[in-house]
Design a protein around this motif. Sequence first.
Motif, PDB file in Angstrom:
ATOM      1  N   TYR A  11       0.804  -1.226   0.000  1.00 38.50           N
ATOM      2  CA  TYR A  11       0.000   0.000   0.000  1.00 38.50           C
ATOM      3  C   TYR A  11       0.842   1.284   0.000  1.00 38.50           C
ATOM      4  N   PRO A  12       1.866   1.380  -0.861  1.00 37.34           N
ATOM      5  CA  PRO A  12       2.695   2.590  -0.822  1.00 37.34           C
ATOM      6  C   PRO A  12       1.945   3.843  -1.270  1.00 37.34           C
ATOM      7  N   LEU A  13       1.120   3.730  -2.294  1.00 35.45           N
ATOM      8  CA  LEU A  13       0.383   4.908  -2.775  1.00 35.45           C
ATOM      9  C   LEU A  13      -0.675   5.355  -1.776  1.00 35.45           C
ATOM     10  N   THR A  14      -1.310   4.406  -1.130  1.00 33.88           N
ATOM     11  CA  THR A  14      -2.288   4.741  -0.100  1.00 33.88           C
ATOM     12  C   THR A  14      -1.622   5.518   1.025  1.00 33.88           C
ATOM     13  N   CYS A  16       1.108   7.262   0.888  1.00 38.55           N
ATOM     14  CA  CYS A  16       1.469   8.599   0.385  1.00 38.55           C
ATOM     15  C   CYS A  16       0.249   9.514   0.342  1.00 38.55           C
ATOM     16  N   CYS A  17      -0.892   8.979  -0.079  1.00 33.39           N
ATOM     17  CA  CYS A  17      -2.125   9.783  -0.111  1.00 33.39           C
ATOM     18  C   CYS A  17      -2.528  10.220   1.291  1.00 33.39           C
ATOM     19  N   VAL A  57      -7.643   5.097  -4.285  1.00 33.55           N
ATOM     20  CA  VAL A  57      -6.300   4.517  -4.362  1.00 33.55           C
ATOM     21  C   VAL A  57      -6.209   3.320  -3.411  1.00 33.55           C
ATOM     22  N   TRP A  60      -7.956   0.439  -5.035  1.00 33.22           N
ATOM     23  CA  TRP A  60      -7.184  -0.047  -6.167  1.00 33.22           C
ATOM     24  C   TRP A  60      -6.043  -0.939  -5.682  1.00 33.22           C
ATOM     25  N   GLU A  61      -5.313  -0.463  -4.664  1.00 37.80           N
ATOM     26  CA  GLU A  61      -4.215  -1.271  -4.152  1.00 37.80           C
ATOM     27  C   GLU A  61      -4.726  -2.538  -3.473  1.00 37.80           C
TER      28      GLU A  61
END
Length: 132
Positions: A11-14, A16-17, A57, A60-61
């Motif tokens: 969950y890197p994008l989560t 970051c969000c 996001v 999606w992840e």
Amino acid sequence: MNKSMAFLKRYPLTLCCIALVWYLSIWFLPPEKMELPDISFLDKWTHFVMYGGMCSVMWWEYLRHHDRLDNWKLFIWAWLSPTLMGGLIELVQENLTTNRSGEWLDLAADAVGVTLAVVLGRGYYWFSRQRQ
């Protein structure tokens, strides 16, 4: 690999969000100090888009790494936690900052954005399963 590292890799994008939402909500310039277009409820739309985007996001992840939905986990992590985070940010803005104010309507916009992301995430999951 331990669970924390696995979570960070999935969950890197989560993450970051989430960090971006905190930054924009607490440390970024308050809207009244910026020149913004005259759009009704622009602040509420911003909350709606930030939280809806963050949770989209997240979905999606999640769907990239899971074949089945775990409804309980998704309720906690993809709806309740972001909504509570929005409430916590509003409390922080009201009580711990001098350049921000907390508003219940901001929390409502957060919750609507999160809810729409849940509906879209579930819809995408259902649609993708129907195609298989």
